[in-house]
Design a protein around this motif. Structure first.
Motif, mmCIF file in Angstrom:
data_model
loop_
_atom_site.group_PDB
_atom_site.id
_atom_site.type_symbol
_atom_site.label_atom_id
_atom_site.label_comp_id
_atom_site.label_asym_id
_atom_site.label_seq_id
_atom_site.Cartn_x
_atom_site.Cartn_y
_atom_site.Cartn_z
ATOM 1 N N VAL A 76 -5.189 16.539 95.008
ATOM 2 C CA VAL A 76 -6.160 16.088 94.008
ATOM 3 C C VAL A 76 -7.395 15.488 94.668
ATOM 4 N N THR A 77 -7.225 14.877 95.841
ATOM 5 C CA THR A 77 -8.387 14.321 96.538
ATOM 6 C C THR A 77 -9.349 15.435 96.939
ATOM 7 N N GLU A 78 -8.797 16.576 97.308
ATOM 8 C CA GLU A 78 -9.619 17.750 97.635
ATOM 9 C C GLU A 78 -10.186 18.386 96.368
ATOM 10 N N ALA A 79 -9.339 18.570 95.356
ATOM 11 C CA ALA A 79 -9.753 19.271 94.141
ATOM 12 C C ALA A 79 -10.804 18.503 93.359
ATOM 13 N N ALA A 80 -10.736 17.178 93.389
ATOM 14 C CA ALA A 80 -11.636 16.363 92.578
ATOM 15 C C ALA A 80 -13.004 16.145 93.214
ATOM 16 N N ALA A 81 -13.116 16.423 94.505
ATOM 17 C CA ALA A 81 -14.376 16.161 95.211
ATOM 18 C C ALA A 81 -15.522 16.950 94.575
#
Length: 239
Positions: A76-81
């Motif tokens: 999610v840290t990658e997807a939300a960026a």
């Protein structure tokens, strides 16, 4: 968008778990006028898993709250960026990486993880290995505070994760938690991710809430679903 529109809650499981691991949390969110989706995280590669979650966000077509467990925090840290539809991040015994940090590297930053010795590795046809937690140690390692019969079911339904997924660093130029509000709930008896790492990641992210659950295992969404649901509702209220 009407001001009273609540974000859709997307629940992203981590390694050695599956979407049904959120069932207890979903039951406790029922009646709150929320749209809730437990996403089937592929657990194949960080980039591919994050793209899949991004696709799910696009499919929602509106604001979302991303809730992640364990390796799901990497995803999610990658997807939300850079995604304006993500209104908040809830990390549930989850990794909250900075750029370049992998799940493997983070798990070794502080002492306490015993996951490495609990893993079994198998080659996959696409290259490299995938990991599962050995059934003889699954309950002790992953969900010590879950009843034995339920833990046995969890061991049988665990989703393997590739070595590549766990060893790849976050590629986003800036991790999502730098610009998106975050909430953390974590266990002080987590044997996969040391509690000192949870505390450190929550502090680094400037978490709105950092709630530590005494005596809980890594499988927090299963063993303490009310504690997880409470933090999600807190994040929804703020979002």
């Amino acid at each position: 968008m009407p001001e009273n529109t609540k974000p859709t809650v997307l629940l992203v499981h981590g390694a050695f778990a599956e979407a049904a691991s959120w069932n207890g949390v979903i039951e406790r969110l029922a009646g709150e006028s929320l749209d809730v989706v437990a996403v089937a995280n592929p657990l194949r590669s960080l980039a591919g898993d994050a793209q899949y979650v991004s696709d799910v966000i696009d499919g929602v077509g509106g604001p979302v709250l991303l809730v992640a467990h364990s390796y799901g925090g990497m995803v999610v840290t990658e997807a939300a960026a850079g995604n304006d539809e993500v209104r908040g991040l809830v990390y549930v015994d989850a990794f909250a990486p900075d750029t370049g940090e992998s799940a493997f590297a983070l798990s070794l930053k502080f002492p306490g993880s015993t996951l490495g010795d609990a893993l079994a590795a198998y080659p996959v046809s696409t290259g490299g290995n995938e990991f599962t937690i050995r059934r003889d140690v699954f309950r002790r390692q992953f969900c010590a505070d879950v009843p034995e019969a339920e833990a046995a079911l969890m061991a049988a339904t665990q989703r393997p994760v590739t070595e590549a997924a766990l060893s790849t660093g976050l590629s986003a130029d800036e991790p999502a938690w730098r610009s998106i509000p975050s909430w953390f709930v974590y266990s002080d008896a987590d044997l996969n991710i040391p509690v000192e790492l949870h505390r450190w990641m929550a502090g680094r992210a400037g978490a709105k809430t950092a709630r530590e659950i005494p005596g809980a295992s890594h499988a927090l969404s299963v063993s303490r679903p009310q504690a997880v649901a409470d933090v999600i509702l807190e994040a929804i209220a703020a979002a």
